[in-house]
Design a protein around this motif. Structure first.
Motif, mmCIF file in Angstrom:
data_model
loop_
_atom_site.group_PDB
_atom_site.id
_atom_site.type_symbol
_atom_site.label_atom_id
_atom_site.label_comp_id
_atom_site.label_asym_id
_atom_site.label_seq_id
_atom_site.Cartn_x
_atom_site.Cartn_y
_atom_site.Cartn_z
ATOM 1 N N LEU A 4 2.719 -2.759 -5.627
ATOM 2 C CA LEU A 4 1.260 -2.783 -5.630
ATOM 3 C C LEU A 4 0.723 -1.394 -5.312
ATOM 4 O O LEU A 4 1.342 -0.635 -4.566
ATOM 5 C CB LEU A 4 0.746 -3.785 -4.593
ATOM 6 N N PRO A 5 -0.433 -1.051 -5.858
ATOM 7 C CA PRO A 5 -1.027 0.248 -5.536
ATOM 8 C C PRO A 5 -1.306 0.344 -4.036
ATOM 9 O O PRO A 5 -1.597 -0.655 -3.371
ATOM 10 C CB PRO A 5 -2.336 0.253 -6.327
ATOM 11 N N LEU A 6 -1.218 1.553 -3.532
ATOM 12 C CA LEU A 6 -1.497 1.778 -2.111
ATOM 13 C C LEU A 6 -2.987 1.638 -1.845
ATOM 14 O O LEU A 6 -3.823 2.028 -2.665
ATOM 15 C CB LEU A 6 -1.024 3.167 -1.704
ATOM 16 N N THR A 7 -3.286 1.089 -0.687
ATOM 17 C CA THR A 7 -4.684 0.944 -0.288
ATOM 18 C C THR A 7 -5.192 2.275 0.249
ATOM 19 O O THR A 7 -4.398 3.145 0.633
ATOM 20 C CB THR A 7 -4.829 -0.121 0.811
ATOM 21 N N PRO A 8 -6.497 2.448 0.313
ATOM 22 C CA PRO A 8 -7.038 3.665 0.927
ATOM 23 C C PRO A 8 -6.537 3.845 2.367
ATOM 24 O O PRO A 8 -6.287 4.971 2.800
ATOM 25 C CB PRO A 8 -8.552 3.453 0.874
ATOM 26 N N ALA A 9 -6.379 2.752 3.102
ATOM 27 C CA ALA A 9 -5.887 2.841 4.484
ATOM 28 C C ALA A 9 -4.449 3.351 4.512
ATOM 29 O O ALA A 9 -4.097 4.193 5.345
ATOM 30 C CB ALA A 9 -5.979 1.478 5.164
ATOM 31 N N GLN A 10 -3.614 2.862 3.609
ATOM 32 C CA GLN A 10 -2.225 3.321 3.550
ATOM 33 C C GLN A 10 -2.160 4.796 3.178
ATOM 34 O O GLN A 10 -1.354 5.544 3.730
ATOM 35 C CB GLN A 10 -1.427 2.492 2.547
ATOM 36 N N LEU A 11 -2.998 5.216 2.260
ATOM 37 C CA LEU A 11 -3.040 6.622 1.868
ATOM 38 C C LEU A 11 -3.467 7.509 3.039
ATOM 39 O O LEU A 11 -2.903 8.579 3.257
ATOM 40 C CB LEU A 11 -3.972 6.815 0.675
ATOM 41 N N ALA A 12 -4.455 7.058 3.800
ATOM 42 C CA ALA A 12 -4.928 7.825 4.956
ATOM 43 C C ALA A 12 -3.836 7.951 6.009
ATOM 44 O O ALA A 12 -3.644 9.015 6.602
ATOM 45 C CB ALA A 12 -6.176 7.176 5.552
ATOM 46 N N VAL A 13 -3.104 6.867 6.256
ATOM 47 C CA VAL A 13 -1.999 6.908 7.218
ATOM 48 C C VAL A 13 -0.929 7.879 6.733
ATOM 49 O O VAL A 13 -0.394 8.672 7.513
ATOM 50 C CB VAL A 13 -1.415 5.500 7.449
ATOM 51 N N PRO A 70 8.755 12.486 19.673
ATOM 52 C CA PRO A 70 9.006 11.103 20.081
ATOM 53 C C PRO A 70 8.883 10.139 18.902
ATOM 54 O O PRO A 70 7.898 10.173 18.157
ATOM 55 C CB PRO A 70 7.924 10.813 21.119
ATOM 56 N N LEU A 71 9.871 9.304 18.737
ATOM 57 C CA LEU A 71 9.850 8.307 17.675
ATOM 58 C C LEU A 71 8.648 7.389 17.816
ATOM 59 O O LEU A 71 8.029 7.002 16.824
ATOM 60 C CB LEU A 71 11.149 7.498 17.678
ATOM 61 N N ASP A 72 8.270 7.086 19.057
ATOM 62 C CA ASP A 72 7.124 6.197 19.243
ATOM 63 C C ASP A 72 5.820 6.835 18.766
ATOM 64 O O ASP A 72 4.899 6.145 18.348
ATOM 65 C CB ASP A 72 7.015 5.695 20.676
ATOM 66 N N GLU A 73 5.750 8.160 18.779
ATOM 67 C CA GLU A 73 4.554 8.832 18.261
ATOM 68 C C GLU A 73 4.480 8.674 16.743
ATOM 69 O O GLU A 73 3.416 8.398 16.192
ATOM 70 C CB GLU A 73 4.552 10.315 18.636
ATOM 71 N N LEU A 74 5.603 8.822 16.068
ATOM 72 C CA LEU A 74 5.615 8.624 14.619
ATOM 73 C C LEU A 74 5.329 7.169 14.275
ATOM 74 O O LEU A 74 4.620 6.884 13.312
ATOM 75 C CB LEU A 74 6.951 9.067 14.023
ATOM 76 N N ALA A 75 5.854 6.257 15.078
ATOM 77 C CA ALA A 75 5.595 4.822 14.853
ATOM 78 C C ALA A 75 4.105 4.536 15.026
ATOM 79 O O ALA A 75 3.509 3.787 14.256
ATOM 80 C CB ALA A 75 6.420 3.978 15.800
ATOM 81 N N ARG A 76 3.481 5.156 16.042
ATOM 82 C CA ARG A 76 2.049 4.955 16.280
ATOM 83 C C ARG A 76 1.242 5.387 15.049
ATOM 84 O O ARG A 76 0.329 4.689 14.616
ATOM 85 C CB ARG A 76 1.595 5.753 17.505
ATOM 86 N N ILE A 77 1.619 6.518 14.466
ATOM 87 C CA ILE A 77 0.918 7.000 13.280
ATOM 88 C C ILE A 77 1.146 6.046 12.104
ATOM 89 O O ILE A 77 0.201 5.662 11.407
ATOM 90 C CB ILE A 77 1.379 8.424 12.910
ATOM 91 N N CYS A 78 2.394 5.645 11.903
ATOM 92 C CA CYS A 78 2.720 4.779 10.761
ATOM 93 C C CYS A 78 2.068 3.407 10.873
ATOM 94 O O CYS A 78 1.760 2.784 9.854
ATOM 95 C CB CYS A 78 4.236 4.609 10.648
ATOM 96 N N LEU A 79 1.859 2.938 12.082
ATOM 97 C CA LEU A 79 1.296 1.605 12.280
ATOM 98 C C LEU A 79 -0.213 1.622 12.468
ATOM 99 O O LEU A 79 -0.818 0.576 12.668
ATOM 100 C CB LEU A 79 1.958 0.936 13.483
ATOM 101 N N ALA A 80 -0.807 2.804 12.406
ATOM 102 C CA ALA A 80 -2.250 2.920 12.636
ATOM 103 C C ALA A 80 -3.030 2.086 11.635
ATOM 104 O O ALA A 80 -2.671 1.992 10.470
ATOM 105 C CB ALA A 80 -2.676 4.386 12.542
ATOM 106 N N ARG A 81 -4.048 1.485 12.104
ATOM 107 C CA ARG A 81 -4.941 0.716 11.242
ATOM 108 C C ARG A 81 -6.161 1.596 10.993
ATOM 109 O O ARG A 81 -6.883 1.967 11.919
ATOM 110 C CB ARG A 81 -5.391 -0.587 11.905
ATOM 111 N N VAL A 82 -6.357 1.946 9.748
ATOM 112 C CA VAL A 82 -7.446 2.831 9.388
ATOM 113 C C VAL A 82 -8.591 2.005 8.811
ATOM 114 O O VAL A 82 -8.396 1.187 7.928
ATOM 115 C CB VAL A 82 -6.981 3.881 8.350
ATOM 116 N N THR A 83 -9.792 2.233 9.311
ATOM 117 C CA THR A 83 -10.961 1.547 8.796
ATOM 118 C C THR A 83 -11.466 2.310 7.592
ATOM 119 O O THR A 83 -11.664 3.513 7.625
ATOM 120 C CB THR A 83 -12.063 1.482 9.871
ATOM 121 N N VAL A 84 -11.639 1.591 6.505
ATOM 122 C CA VAL A 84 -12.092 2.227 5.264
ATOM 123 C C VAL A 84 -13.486 1.774 4.933
ATOM 124 O O VAL A 84 -13.863 0.676 5.099
ATOM 125 C CB VAL A 84 -11.125 1.908 4.102
#
Length: 84
Positions: A4-13, A70-84
């Motif tokens: 599926l195409p990436l969402t704007p939130a996924q692109l921002a993350v 820190p791996l947890d910092e990268l995880a925090r970024i990857c799991l971020a919920r971006v409001t579009v």
């Protein structure tokens, strides 16, 4: 399998993750970091430019180790919920 195409939130993350990794890489070359993480330079290039916003966990773990972040910092970024 069709992806599926990436969402704007996924692109921002993906863009945020890429910017963080570029900054963490500092003066090291993309090729040096990619080789140390056992990934292709093209894969790292795609991650850093946001074209691969959902890299595999093992890729993120390897980059965290090589870049001494820190791996947890990268995880925090990857799991971020971006409001579009």
């Amino acid at each position: 399998m069709v992806r599926l195409p990436l969402t704007p939130a996924q692109l921002a993350v993906g863009q945020q993750l890429g910017a963080y990794l570029r900054q963490a890489r500092g003066g090291r070359t993309l090729v040096d970091v990619a080789e140390a993480a056992a990934i292709s330079p093209e894969t790292l290039r795609k991650i850093e430019t946001g074209r691969m916003p959902t890299p595999a966990f093992v890729t993120i773990a390897a980059l965290a180790d090589v870049l001494s972040v820190p791996l947890d910092e990268l995880a925090r970024i990857c799991l971020a919920r971006v409001t579009v």
